[in-house]
Design a protein around this motif. Structure first.
Motif, PDB file in Angstrom:
ATOM      1  N   ILE A 107     -15.534  26.598  54.632  1.00 37.64           N
ATOM      2  CA  ILE A 107     -14.422  25.650  54.522  1.00 37.64           C
ATOM      3  C   ILE A 107     -14.950  24.254  54.182  1.00 37.64           C
ATOM      4  O   ILE A 107     -15.969  23.806  54.704  1.00 37.64           O
ATOM      5  CB  ILE A 107     -13.566  25.592  55.798  1.00 37.64           C
ATOM      6  N   VAL A 108     -14.241  23.599  53.284  1.00 40.74           N
ATOM      7  CA  VAL A 108     -14.477  22.185  52.966  1.00 40.74           C
ATOM      8  C   VAL A 108     -13.198  21.468  53.384  1.00 40.74           C
ATOM      9  O   VAL A 108     -12.118  21.764  52.858  1.00 40.74           O
ATOM     10  CB  VAL A 108     -14.742  21.981  51.459  1.00 40.74           C
ATOM     11  N   VAL A 109     -13.320  20.543  54.333  1.00 39.67           N
ATOM     12  CA  VAL A 109     -12.153  19.881  54.910  1.00 39.67           C
ATOM     13  C   VAL A 109     -12.289  18.368  54.730  1.00 39.67           C
ATOM     14  O   VAL A 109     -13.293  17.773  55.140  1.00 39.67           O
ATOM     15  CB  VAL A 109     -12.013  20.206  56.415  1.00 39.67           C
ATOM     16  N   GLU A 110     -11.284  17.765  54.119  1.00 44.95           N
ATOM     17  CA  GLU A 110     -11.295  16.311  53.920  1.00 44.95           C
ATOM     18  C   GLU A 110     -10.219  15.655  54.786  1.00 44.95           C
ATOM     19  O   GLU A 110      -9.140  16.193  54.966  1.00 44.95           O
ATOM     20  CB  GLU A 110     -11.022  15.958  52.455  1.00 44.95           C
ATOM     21  N   GLU A 121      -2.222  17.813  64.317  1.00 45.14           N
ATOM     22  CA  GLU A 121      -1.028  18.558  63.908  1.00 45.14           C
ATOM     23  C   GLU A 121      -1.168  19.110  62.496  1.00 45.14           C
ATOM     24  O   GLU A 121      -0.800  20.266  62.222  1.00 45.14           O
ATOM     25  CB  GLU A 121       0.202  17.645  63.989  1.00 45.14           C
ATOM     26  N   GLU A 122      -1.701  18.294  61.597  1.00 46.09           N
ATOM     27  CA  GLU A 122      -1.837  18.730  60.211  1.00 46.09           C
ATOM     28  C   GLU A 122      -2.800  19.904  60.080  1.00 46.09           C
ATOM     29  O   GLU A 122      -2.505  20.901  59.419  1.00 46.09           O
ATOM     30  CB  GLU A 122      -2.321  17.563  59.336  1.00 46.09           C
ATOM     31  N   TYR A 123      -3.953  19.804  60.708  1.00 46.10           N
ATOM     32  CA  TYR A 123      -4.931  20.882  60.607  1.00 46.10           C
ATOM     33  C   TYR A 123      -4.448  22.140  61.326  1.00 46.10           C
ATOM     34  O   TYR A 123      -4.730  23.258  60.885  1.00 46.10           O
ATOM     35  CB  TYR A 123      -6.282  20.436  61.157  1.00 46.10           C
ATOM     36  N   LEU A 178      -6.367  25.870  60.754  1.00 48.65           N
ATOM     37  CA  LEU A 178      -7.786  25.598  60.986  1.00 48.65           C
ATOM     38  C   LEU A 178      -8.139  25.692  62.468  1.00 48.65           C
ATOM     39  O   LEU A 178      -7.295  25.440  63.338  1.00 48.65           O
ATOM     40  CB  LEU A 178      -8.154  24.210  60.463  1.00 48.65           C
ATOM     41  N   ASN A 179      -9.384  26.015  62.741  1.00 49.32           N
ATOM     42  CA  ASN A 179      -9.910  26.001  64.106  1.00 49.32           C
ATOM     43  C   ASN A 179      -9.701  24.605  64.697  1.00 49.32           C
ATOM     44  O   ASN A 179     -10.031  23.602  64.051  1.00 49.32           O
ATOM     45  CB  ASN A 179     -11.409  26.346  64.058  1.00 49.32           C
TER      46      ASN A 179
END
Length: 269
Positions: free
Chosen positions: A67-70, A162-164, A169-170
């Protein structure tokens, strides 16, 4: 005959003692450094600017994925500059849709050309997620709910969680980003990234995680000032002319490969 067996066993044991001793020492050394390294990762007191750091051996991605998370915000000049490097890498891992954009005209540096990511459809093991926490002018949430300046950090933390969560997402993804933006100082600045900017706010972060662990950066990967005065259309058509974008792209790609570990052979190079 019993004595003969005892003598043979004793001789073999004596002959192998140096080898056994070496094996024991090697195992102990590896165990010591493994414990020390993991401890250093999970209890980092500072992190450097402009570099990814490995913060955990934990894999936060679904099995068989990276995963690439910004984390950014709509008017963020740092996020705008970084978006070009992110795009330059992720276009090799899937179909990414976006819209051209400029950063906050009232935030220094102002009007930095960038991309707002809309959707990512993977064609590989890499998955991309982005959360824009605040609006264009850093006075409200991404959906326009006003936020007092002195609550940008705390409200931003709740929005990010909340968004993740809505992305599946974990929960540790949000926890790590919040921790390293608000609690861990940048070596060169003496403050966490959320607090060396004014007003304090969740600034920018990229987290990459896979079978080989989790990596993070919370500072600019491309200096926004090098893009000042250009249009998004121009930058998009001339990415190879911006050496910092190319270097940042290479850095992201390298960290993806490191995080992928045994899955690295499935990543485009």
């Amino acid at each position: 005959m019993g004595k003969t067996y005892i003598i043979i066993f004793d001789l073999r044991f004596k002959m192998n003692r140096p080898i056994i001793a070496v094996i024991v020492i090697v195992v102990l050394v590896i165990a010591f450094f493994s414990i020390y390294y993991i401890s250093k990762l999970s209890n980092a007191s500072t992190i450097p600017a402009g570099k990814f750091v490995k913060i955990s051996n934990m894999d936060l991605a679904p099995k068989g994925e990276v995963i690439v998370v910004e984390q950014s915000w709509y008017g963020c000049p740092v996020g705008a500059a970084a978006s070009w490097a992110i795009y330059n890498v992720l276009k090799n891992y899937g179909n990414i849709t976006f819209e051209f954009h400029y950063s906050d005209p009232d935030h220094n540096p102002a009007n930095i050309p960038g991309l707002i990511f809309l959707n990512f459809t993977p064609t590989s093991i890499v998955r991309f997620y982005v959360a824009y926490v605040y609006n264009e002018y850093l006075n409200a949430s991404y959906n326009g709910t006003p936020i007092p300046q002195n609550k940008l950090v705390t409200v931003g933390e709740e929005i990010l969680k909340e968004e993740y969560a809505s992305m599946g997402l974990n929960p540790q993804v949000a926890n790590y980003i919040i921790q390293y933006e608000t609690q861990v100082p940048i070596q060169q600045y003496g403050k966490p990234s959320a607090y060396y900017v004014q007003p304090p706010h969740l600034n920018f972060a990229i987290l990459i995680s896979g079978p080989n662990g989790t990596y993070i950066i919370t500072t600019p990967i491309v200096n926004p000032n090098i893009l000042s005065g250009y249009s998004p259309q121009y930058v998009y058509s001339h990415l190879d002319n911006f050496q910092q974008i190319i270097q940042a792209s290479q850095m992201i790609q390298q960290v993806i490969l490191e995080a992928a570990g045994p899955l690295a052979s499935e990543c485009p190079t």
